[in-house]
Design a protein around this motif. Sequence first.
Motif, PDB file in Angstrom:
ATOM      1  N   ALA A   1       0.859  -1.189   0.000  1.00 32.56           N
ATOM      2  CA  ALA A   1       0.000   0.000   0.000  1.00 32.56           C
ATOM      3  C   ALA A   1       0.896   1.241   0.000  1.00 32.56           C
ATOM      4  O   ALA A   1       1.870   1.302   0.754  1.00 32.56           O
ATOM      5  CB  ALA A   1      -0.897   0.003   1.233  1.00 32.56           C
ATOM      6  N   SER A   2       0.567   2.213  -0.835  1.00 31.64           N
ATOM      7  CA  SER A   2       1.377   3.432  -0.879  1.00 31.64           C
ATOM      8  C   SER A   2       0.604   4.658  -0.413  1.00 31.64           C
ATOM      9  O   SER A   2       1.164   5.738  -0.283  1.00 31.64           O
ATOM     10  CB  SER A   2       1.928   3.664  -2.288  1.00 31.64           C
ATOM     11  OG  SER A   2       0.882   3.560  -3.220  1.00 31.64           O
ATOM     12  N   SER A   3      -0.704   4.486  -0.136  1.00 33.17           N
ATOM     13  CA  SER A   3      -1.503   5.613   0.356  1.00 33.17           C
ATOM     14  C   SER A   3      -2.565   5.091   1.316  1.00 33.17           C
ATOM     15  O   SER A   3      -3.190   4.055   1.053  1.00 33.17           O
ATOM     16  CB  SER A   3      -2.189   6.316  -0.814  1.00 33.17           C
ATOM     17  OG  SER A   3      -3.224   7.149  -0.331  1.00 33.17           O
ATOM     18  N   ARG A   4      -2.790   5.838   2.417  1.00 35.20           N
ATOM     19  CA  ARG A   4      -3.852   5.463   3.368  1.00 35.20           C
ATOM     20  C   ARG A   4      -5.236   5.664   2.761  1.00 35.20           C
ATOM     21  O   ARG A   4      -6.220   5.145   3.285  1.00 35.20           O
ATOM     22  CB  ARG A   4      -3.733   6.295   4.651  1.00 35.20           C
ATOM     23  CG  ARG A   4      -2.586   5.858   5.500  1.00 35.20           C
ATOM     24  CD  ARG A   4      -2.475   6.562   6.830  1.00 35.20           C
ATOM     25  NE  ARG A   4      -1.325   5.983   7.506  1.00 35.20           N
ATOM     26  CZ  ARG A   4      -0.069   6.350   7.274  1.00 35.20           C
ATOM     27  NH1 ARG A   4       0.202   7.320   6.422  1.00 35.20           N
ATOM     28  NH2 ARG A   4       0.915   5.731   7.898  1.00 35.20           N
ATOM     29  N   ASP A   5      -5.314   6.408   1.656  1.00 37.02           N
ATOM     30  CA  ASP A   5      -6.630   6.646   1.048  1.00 37.02           C
ATOM     31  C   ASP A   5      -7.268   5.330   0.605  1.00 37.02           C
ATOM     32  O   ASP A   5      -8.492   5.221   0.559  1.00 37.02           O
ATOM     33  CB  ASP A   5      -6.509   7.593  -0.153  1.00 37.02           C
ATOM     34  CG  ASP A   5      -6.240   9.029   0.292  1.00 37.02           C
ATOM     35  OD1 ASP A   5      -6.146   9.266   1.511  1.00 37.02           O
ATOM     36  OD2 ASP A   5      -6.108   9.898  -0.594  1.00 37.02           O
ATOM     37  N   THR A   6      -6.441   4.348   0.268  1.00 38.72           N
ATOM     38  CA  THR A   6      -7.004   3.056  -0.147  1.00 38.72           C
ATOM     39  C   THR A   6      -7.786   2.401   1.005  1.00 38.72           C
ATOM     40  O   THR A   6      -8.850   1.823   0.802  1.00 38.72           O
ATOM     41  CB  THR A   6      -5.900   2.124  -0.707  1.00 38.72           C
ATOM     42  OG1 THR A   6      -6.512   0.955  -1.226  1.00 38.72           O
ATOM     43  CG2 THR A   6      -4.884   1.727   0.326  1.00 38.72           C
ATOM     44  N   PHE A   7      -7.269   2.544   2.245  1.00 37.10           N
ATOM     45  CA  PHE A   7      -7.998   2.010   3.412  1.00 37.10           C
ATOM     46  C   PHE A   7      -9.231   2.870   3.708  1.00 37.10           C
ATOM     47  O   PHE A   7     -10.294   2.365   4.055  1.00 37.10           O
ATOM     48  CB  PHE A   7      -7.109   1.991   4.658  1.00 37.10           C
ATOM     49  CG  PHE A   7      -5.777   1.332   4.455  1.00 37.10           C
ATOM     50  CD1 PHE A   7      -5.677   0.063   3.905  1.00 37.10           C
ATOM     51  CD2 PHE A   7      -4.600   1.982   4.822  1.00 37.10           C
ATOM     52  CE1 PHE A   7      -4.444  -0.547   3.726  1.00 37.10           C
ATOM     53  CE2 PHE A   7      -3.364   1.387   4.640  1.00 37.10           C
ATOM     54  CZ  PHE A   7      -3.287   0.128   4.092  1.00 37.10           C
ATOM     55  N   ALA A   8      -9.050   4.191   3.588  1.00 39.49           N
ATOM     56  CA  ALA A   8     -10.138   5.117   3.933  1.00 39.49           C
ATOM     57  C   ALA A   8     -11.327   4.930   2.992  1.00 39.49           C
ATOM     58  O   ALA A   8     -12.472   4.835   3.452  1.00 39.49           O
ATOM     59  CB  ALA A   8      -9.637   6.558   3.874  1.00 39.49           C
ATOM     60  N   THR A   9     -11.080   4.856   1.676  1.00 32.60           N
ATOM     61  CA  THR A   9     -12.212   4.705   0.745  1.00 32.60           C
ATOM     62  C   THR A   9     -12.905   3.359   0.965  1.00 32.60           C
ATOM     63  O   THR A   9     -14.128   3.263   0.869  1.00 32.60           O
ATOM     64  CB  THR A   9     -11.773   4.844  -0.727  1.00 32.60           C
ATOM     65  OG1 THR A   9     -10.683   3.970  -0.950  1.00 32.60           O
ATOM     66  CG2 THR A   9     -11.353   6.250  -1.065  1.00 32.60           C
ATOM     67  N   GLY A  10     -12.130   2.325   1.313  1.00 29.05           N
ATOM     68  CA  GLY A  10     -12.733   1.020   1.620  1.00 29.05           C
ATOM     69  C   GLY A  10     -13.596   1.082   2.869  1.00 29.05           C
ATOM     70  O   GLY A  10     -14.700   0.518   2.914  1.00 29.05           O
ATOM     71  N   ALA A  11     -13.118   1.781   3.901  1.00 26.69           N
ATOM     72  CA  ALA A  11     -13.884   1.886   5.151  1.00 26.69           C
ATOM     73  C   ALA A  11     -15.153   2.710   4.933  1.00 26.69           C
ATOM     74  O   ALA A  11     -16.208   2.395   5.505  1.00 26.69           O
ATOM     75  CB  ALA A  11     -13.020   2.510   6.245  1.00 26.69           C
ATOM     76  N   LEU A  12     -15.072   3.736   4.090  1.00 23.94           N
ATOM     77  CA  LEU A  12     -16.266   4.547   3.797  1.00 23.94           C
ATOM     78  C   LEU A  12     -17.282   3.716   2.999  1.00 23.94           C
ATOM     79  O   LEU A  12     -18.487   3.801   3.239  1.00 23.94           O
ATOM     80  CB  LEU A  12     -15.865   5.816   3.035  1.00 23.94           C
ATOM     81  CG  LEU A  12     -14.996   6.800   3.847  1.00 23.94           C
ATOM     82  CD1 LEU A  12     -14.456   7.914   2.945  1.00 23.94           C
ATOM     83  CD2 LEU A  12     -15.768   7.401   5.024  1.00 23.94           C
ATOM     84  N   ARG A  13     -16.781   2.902   2.088  1.00 24.94           N
ATOM     85  CA  ARG A  13     -17.667   1.980   1.349  1.00 24.94           C
ATOM     86  C   ARG A  13     -18.348   1.010   2.320  1.00 24.94           C
ATOM     87  O   ARG A  13     -19.540   0.727   2.215  1.00 24.94           O
ATOM     88  CB  ARG A  13     -16.814   1.224   0.320  1.00 24.94           C
ATOM     89  CG  ARG A  13     -17.569   0.243  -0.519  1.00 24.94           C
ATOM     90  CD  ARG A  13     -16.656  -0.265  -1.622  1.00 24.94           C
ATOM     91  NE  ARG A  13     -17.246  -1.358  -2.357  1.00 24.94           N
ATOM     92  CZ  ARG A  13     -16.751  -1.853  -3.479  1.00 24.94           C
ATOM     93  NH1 ARG A  13     -15.647  -1.360  -3.983  1.00 24.94           N
ATOM     94  NH2 ARG A  13     -17.333  -2.850  -4.093  1.00 24.94           N
ATOM     95  N   ALA A  14     -17.566   0.531   3.296  1.00 24.65           N
ATOM     96  CA  ALA A  14     -18.123  -0.388   4.307  1.00 24.65           C
ATOM     97  C   ALA A  14     -19.203   0.305   5.137  1.00 24.65           C
ATOM     98  O   ALA A  14     -20.206  -0.314   5.508  1.00 24.65           O
ATOM     99  CB  ALA A  14     -17.003  -0.906   5.208  1.00 24.65           C
ATOM    100  N   ALA A  15     -19.024   1.604   5.416  1.00 20.79           N
ATOM    101  CA  ALA A  15     -20.021   2.344   6.206  1.00 20.79           C
ATOM    102  C   ALA A  15     -21.336   2.434   5.445  1.00 20.79           C
ATOM    103  O   ALA A  15     -22.419   2.255   6.019  1.00 20.79           O
ATOM    104  CB  ALA A  15     -19.496   3.738   6.540  1.00 20.79           C
TER     105      ALA A  15
END
Length: 245
Positions: free
Chosen positions: A211-225
């Motif tokens: 992973a090179s950016s935390r945005d990949t985790f953030a967009t996934g977590a927002l999708r999960a929400a």
Amino acid sequence: MPLKLLINGAGGRMGHALVSCAAHDSGLEVVAKIDVADDFASALTGCDAAIDFTNASVTVGAAEACADAGKPLVIGTTGHNDTQRAAITACATRIPIVFAPNFSIGVNTLFWLTAKAAAILGPEFDLEVVEMHHRLKKDAPSGTARRLAEILSEARGQSYAEAVRHGREGMVGERTSAEIGMHALRGGDVVGDHTVIFANVGERVELTHKASSRDTFATGALRAAKWVVTQPPGLYDMQDVLGLR
Ligand code: NAD
């Protein structure tokens, strides 16, 4: 009407990424940015769902407050012990919870590939998991590395606790075929690297995600929400959100 979100740990690295990614999504509105000095339970009242990226000792209190308020929860925090995991599971009988060690689509594909490779390559291959993260990460091994080892131990019909061997030092003797080696590297600003090694005599397979950016985790977590608010009570992970089950 945008989905109203509470971000727990809003002052942290992932908290910043979540707030910034949510600002670019018209279907989401962050109405509560909560950190260590704030009152989580009262802020929850005006929200549709909460997202927790804090530390392991904080999550259970957040989950209990969400269960009491009937609010769905997404948990990205890692490093929980068995007691904390059991408490989170108990809350999931009252509300839907997505609890995932990694929200990136790439890592969830790695989970799937790891199960497939373990089944195809079979017991002759020695299994090792290596992870690297930034110097400020507090828990080890990473939740993602733990999940990878769980997938490998499930494929071999072993329990995680029996199979995993953390690091090696001194006269440890020959490697047994039953063990799954686990190695946590720390340094610099590495966002998150994971490699699963399948090693046999004469050949080796390595599956790596970086992973090179935390945005990949953030967009996934927002999708999960967005997904979790449509679900009945239960404990889910990112494989459920992505429909990979
Ligand atoms: P961080 O240390 O930068 O941020 C944590 C934040 O939580 C800090 O701002 C801290 O003040 C806050 N906090 C501490 N106690 C609190 C409390 N009682 N109430 C509210 N906030 C509190 O850490 P980070 O890099 O953002 O990571 C946070 C967690 O997320 C870690 O467990 C990490 O392993 C995990 N993580 C998970 C994923 C994933 O995809 N699941 C990805 C990256 C990080």
